[in-house]
Design a protein around this motif. Structure first.
Motif, PDB file in Angstrom:
ATOM      1  N   ALA A   1       0.835  -1.205   0.000  1.00 63.84           N
ATOM      2  CA  ALA A   1       0.000   0.000   0.000  1.00 63.84           C
ATOM      3  C   ALA A   1       0.867   1.250   0.000  1.00 63.84           C
ATOM      4  O   ALA A   1       0.612   2.205  -0.750  1.00 63.84           O
ATOM      5  N   HIS A   2       1.909   1.253   0.812  1.00 65.39           N
ATOM      6  CA  HIS A   2       2.752   2.432   0.893  1.00 65.39           C
ATOM      7  C   HIS A   2       3.532   2.661  -0.398  1.00 65.39           C
ATOM      8  O   HIS A   2       3.689   3.794  -0.851  1.00 65.39           O
ATOM      9  N   SER A   3       3.999   1.606  -1.011  1.00 69.15           N
ATOM     10  CA  SER A   3       4.729   1.729  -2.275  1.00 69.15           C
ATOM     11  C   SER A   3       3.851   2.358  -3.350  1.00 69.15           C
ATOM     12  O   SER A   3       4.300   3.227  -4.110  1.00 69.15           O
ATOM     13  N   GLY A   4       2.598   1.933  -3.423  1.00 66.45           N
ATOM     14  CA  GLY A   4       1.678   2.516  -4.400  1.00 66.45           C
ATOM     15  C   GLY A   4       1.416   3.984  -4.140  1.00 66.45           C
ATOM     16  O   GLY A   4       1.354   4.803  -5.074  1.00 66.45           O
ATOM     17  N   ALA A   5       1.270   4.364  -2.856  1.00 68.83           N
ATOM     18  CA  ALA A   5       1.031   5.768  -2.512  1.00 68.83           C
ATOM     19  C   ALA A   5       2.217   6.642  -2.908  1.00 68.83           C
ATOM     20  O   ALA A   5       2.060   7.722  -3.496  1.00 68.83           O
ATOM     21  N   VAL A   6       3.420   6.185  -2.578  1.00 69.75           N
ATOM     22  CA  VAL A   6       4.628   6.954  -2.891  1.00 69.75           C
ATOM     23  C   VAL A   6       4.804   7.094  -4.402  1.00 69.75           C
ATOM     24  O   VAL A   6       5.126   8.184  -4.908  1.00 69.75           O
ATOM     25  N   ALA A   7       4.591   6.000  -5.138  1.00 68.72           N
ATOM     26  CA  ALA A   7       4.746   6.057  -6.588  1.00 68.72           C
ATOM     27  C   ALA A   7       3.734   7.013  -7.222  1.00 68.72           C
ATOM     28  O   ALA A   7       4.055   7.737  -8.164  1.00 68.72           O
ATOM     29  N   THR A   8       2.519   7.018  -6.708  1.00 66.73           N
ATOM     30  CA  THR A   8       1.483   7.904  -7.245  1.00 66.73           C
ATOM     31  C   THR A   8       1.854   9.366  -7.061  1.00 66.73           C
ATOM     32  O   THR A   8       1.752  10.180  -7.990  1.00 66.73           O
ATOM     33  N   ILE A   9       2.300   9.713  -5.866  1.00 66.03           N
ATOM     34  CA  ILE A   9       2.696  11.098  -5.615  1.00 66.03           C
ATOM     35  C   ILE A   9       3.902  11.476  -6.470  1.00 66.03           C
ATOM     36  O   ILE A   9       3.970  12.581  -7.033  1.00 66.03           O
ATOM     37  N   ALA A  10       4.855  10.572  -6.586  1.00 66.06           N
ATOM     38  CA  ALA A  10       6.057  10.860  -7.377  1.00 66.06           C
ATOM     39  C   ALA A  10       5.706  11.184  -8.823  1.00 66.06           C
ATOM     40  O   ALA A  10       6.308  12.062  -9.446  1.00 66.06           O
ATOM     41  N   VAL A  11       4.723  10.479  -9.378  1.00 62.46           N
ATOM     42  CA  VAL A  11       4.372  10.650 -10.788  1.00 62.46           C
ATOM     43  C   VAL A  11       3.443  11.838 -11.010  1.00 62.46           C
ATOM     44  O   VAL A  11       3.596  12.585 -11.981  1.00 62.46           O
ATOM     45  N   LEU A  12       2.486  12.054 -10.109  1.00 62.95           N
ATOM     46  CA  LEU A  12       1.406  13.007 -10.373  1.00 62.95           C
ATOM     47  C   LEU A  12       1.525  14.338  -9.643  1.00 62.95           C
ATOM     48  O   LEU A  12       0.743  15.251  -9.916  1.00 62.95           O
ATOM     49  N   LEU A  13       2.479  14.483  -8.736  1.00 59.58           N
ATOM     50  CA  LEU A  13       2.500  15.681  -7.900  1.00 59.58           C
ATOM     51  C   LEU A  13       2.674  16.957  -8.718  1.00 59.58           C
ATOM     52  O   LEU A  13       1.945  17.940  -8.519  1.00 59.58           O
ATOM     53  N   VAL A  14       3.617  16.974  -9.648  1.00 61.21           N
ATOM     54  CA  VAL A  14       3.853  18.195 -10.429  1.00 61.21           C
ATOM     55  C   VAL A  14       2.601  18.582 -11.209  1.00 61.21           C
ATOM     56  O   VAL A  14       2.166  19.743 -11.204  1.00 61.21           O
ATOM     57  N   THR A  15       1.997  17.604 -11.862  1.00 65.22           N
ATOM     58  CA  THR A  15       0.790  17.865 -12.645  1.00 65.22           C
ATOM     59  C   THR A  15      -0.332  18.415 -11.760  1.00 65.22           C
ATOM     60  O   THR A  15      -1.028  19.376 -12.135  1.00 65.22           O
ATOM     61  N   TYR A  16      -0.495  17.838 -10.591  1.00 63.54           N
ATOM     62  CA  TYR A  16      -1.575  18.280  -9.715  1.00 63.54           C
ATOM     63  C   TYR A  16      -1.324  19.684  -9.174  1.00 63.54           C
ATOM     64  O   TYR A  16      -2.249  20.512  -9.089  1.00 63.54           O
ATOM     65  N   LEU A  17      -0.072  19.974  -8.812  1.00 58.60           N
ATOM     66  CA  LEU A  17       0.226  21.319  -8.325  1.00 58.60           C
ATOM     67  C   LEU A  17      -0.043  22.371  -9.402  1.00 58.60           C
ATOM     68  O   LEU A  17      -0.537  23.466  -9.112  1.00 58.60           O
ATOM     69  N   VAL A  18       0.260  22.065 -10.642  1.00 59.76           N
ATOM     70  CA  VAL A  18      -0.046  22.984 -11.748  1.00 59.76           C
ATOM     71  C   VAL A  18      -1.557  23.159 -11.878  1.00 59.76           C
ATOM     72  O   VAL A  18      -2.059  24.274 -12.082  1.00 59.76           O
ATOM     73  N   ARG A  19      -2.294  22.066 -11.745  1.00 59.19           N
ATOM     74  CA  ARG A  19      -3.763  22.153 -11.829  1.00 59.19           C
ATOM     75  C   ARG A  19      -4.343  22.980 -10.672  1.00 59.19           C
ATOM     76  O   ARG A  19      -5.424  23.569 -10.810  1.00 59.19           O
ATOM     77  N   LEU A  20      -3.630  22.993  -9.549  1.00 63.50           N
ATOM     78  CA  LEU A  20      -4.083  23.799  -8.425  1.00 63.50           C
ATOM     79  C   LEU A  20      -3.788  25.286  -8.624  1.00 63.50           C
ATOM     80  O   LEU A  20      -4.157  26.111  -7.788  1.00 63.50           O
ATOM     81  N   GLY A  21      -3.082  25.620  -9.722  1.00 62.72           N
ATOM     82  CA  GLY A  21      -2.848  27.016 -10.046  1.00 62.72           C
ATOM     83  C   GLY A  21      -1.424  27.497  -9.855  1.00 62.72           C
ATOM     84  O   GLY A  21      -1.159  28.706 -10.013  1.00 62.72           O
ATOM     85  N   HIS A  22      -0.510  26.618  -9.546  1.00 63.62           N
ATOM     86  CA  HIS A  22       0.873  27.028  -9.325  1.00 63.62           C
ATOM     87  C   HIS A  22       1.653  27.013 -10.641  1.00 63.62           C
ATOM     88  O   HIS A  22       1.385  26.193 -11.523  1.00 63.62           O
ATOM     89  N   PRO A  23       2.641  27.884 -10.800  1.00 60.67           N
ATOM     90  CA  PRO A  23       3.479  27.863 -12.008  1.00 60.67           C
ATOM     91  C   PRO A  23       4.260  26.546 -12.095  1.00 60.67           C
ATOM     92  O   PRO A  23       4.620  25.967 -11.060  1.00 60.67           O
ATOM     93  N   PRO A  24       4.536  26.092 -13.304  1.00 63.52           N
ATOM     94  CA  PRO A  24       5.278  24.829 -13.463  1.00 63.52           C
ATOM     95  C   PRO A  24       6.623  24.808 -12.752  1.00 63.52           C
ATOM     96  O   PRO A  24       7.005  23.773 -12.182  1.00 63.52           O
TER      97      PRO A  24
END
Length: 406
Positions: A239-262
């Motif tokens: 479970a923890h491995s999946g959570a870490v991998a998800t954040i590693a892959v999607l964090l930048v994209t999600y932060l941009v969607r939240l309105g932050h500069p790339p």
């Protein structure tokens, strides 16, 4: 014990063991950093030029890396059995040769089938040379606090693999093109990892282990996998491995969607690597006073809180940084906690075999979870993805607490 085993085995006591241990940790720190940099992290830099050169979509090319990670997961149990029976020297040396040849072949691919074939080979090589076999070598050599310190030193150094190899690979691609850059990386990996694995990696001489028949080791494994504690470890670290991998892959994209500069999003995501080192240091220190499982459970809980708060607080600069700080503190904790828990409960005789069984699930989830998260994000939004990450962290924490009670 074979003649080769006698030559590579070193007595378990005295200055020779201490000196040999430091050499092993130093050598593996180098080979893990370069191995992860070349065999895993560099892929993201090559994605765009490969997509153009092979006339393929990004998803088609990315599928090659997913296939490699799944291959690593499938190979993990077999690699673990070999490590328990023969040690890491020959296996890691052969894996370094295979990895070098596979990266050289990668530089010559002209079609998707060729790319997939190369990455199947990279997946096999990764199973033979990256963290799982390196940890098995260290667990075999060290005891107690020495083991904890050795694992910490190794993972701290290797934790900078992405920070070193992403910009380095970018420079090589910019100057020489992606194919020639791969040749340079392959040669650099080969001339470093092959001799270090062949000449420095050793197995500690243990007369009791040498006298133990393979059937007895198999009995230890069977007894472990029939018990509930082992499967609680599998649940927690999968479970923890999946959570870490998800954040590693999607964090930048999600932060941009939240309105932050790339640039801000990439910079904040880059904190994860630094925070993983901080989290490992803190966890190792706390483990000297409290048991490892509850300490890791507490860290995983904080990660879940960070993921759950990100959709609510992540639109502000302070909120985004705060949430990433909470999640990042546990980013590398699972890596150093699992070896400790396995060796503590089951001993070292069948450590690699049991670690391989866990890795078969956790590494596979590392490959599958980001794909599932992308599908969930498209269907329901990124808020639900963060909720799923928080649920995975909570599951991992509860499983570790249940494990600790048994």
């Amino acid at each position: 014990m074979s003649t080769t085993d006698r030559r590579s085995a070193v007595p378990a006591t005295g200055r020779g063991r201490s000196t040999g241990g430091r050499r092993i940790v130093a050598a593996l720190s180098v080979t893990q950093t370069i191995g992860y940099g070349v065999l895993y992290y560099a892929f993201s830099v090559f994605l765009r030029p490969m997509t153009a050169a092979l006339d393929a979509s990004g998803a088609q090319v990315t599928a090659a890396l997913t296939a490699a990670v799944l291959t690593t997961a499938l190979c993990a149990p077999l690699v673990g059995r070999w490590l328990d029976a023969h040690g890491g020297r020959a296996l890691m040396t052969a894996g370094s040769v295979l990895g070098t040849l596979a990266v050289l072949a990668w530089s010559q691919v002209t079609s998707l089938p060729q790319l997939y074939g190369v990455f199947l080979a990279i997946g096999v090589a990764s199973a033979m040379v990256l963290y799982e076999p390196a940890f098995a070598v260290i667990v075999n050599w060290f005891d107690g606090n020495g083991r904890a310190n050795a694992l910490l030193a190794l993972t701290i150094v290797a934790g900078f693999a992405s920070a070193v190899f992403l910009p380095l690979t970018g420079l090589l691609v910019d100057r020489y093109g992606w194919r020639q850059a791969l040749v340079v990386l392959a040669i650099g990996y080969g001339v470093t990892a092959i001799p270090l694995h062949a000449c420095v990696v050793r197995r500690r001489a243990d007369p009791a282990a040498a006298a133990r028949p393979p059937a007895q080791r198999a009995d230890l494994v069977r007894a472990a996998v029939r018990g509930r504690p082992f499967w609680l470890l599998v649940a927690a670290f999968t479970a923890h491995s999946g959570a870490v991998a998800t954040i590693a892959v999607l964090l930048v994209t999600y932060l941009v969607r939240l309105g932050h500069p790339p640039v801000f999003a990439a910079t904040v995501a880059g904190l994860l690597g630094v925070l993983s080192v901080t989290g490992r240091l803190v966890t190792t220190g706390l483990r000297r006073r409290w048991s490892a499982a509850p300490v890791a459970a507490a860290v995983f809980t904080l990660q879940g809180v960070g993921a759950l708060l990100l959709p609510l607080a992540g639109r502000t600069v302070a909120g985004a940084i705060g949430c990433v700080l909470l999640f990042g503190l546990g980013f590398g904790v699972g890596t150093i906690t699992l070896p400790h828990l396995l060796a503590e409960r089951y001993g070292t005789a069948a450590y690699a075999t049991l670690s391989g069984r866990v890795a078969m699930f956790s590494v596979a989830d590392r490959a599958a979870a980001p794909l599932a998260a992308m599908a969930l994000a498209q269907a329901a939004g990124y808020g639900w993805v963060m909720a799923a990450v928080a649920l995975a962290c909570a599951t991992a924490a509860l499983a570790l607490l249940a494990y600790h009670r048994r």
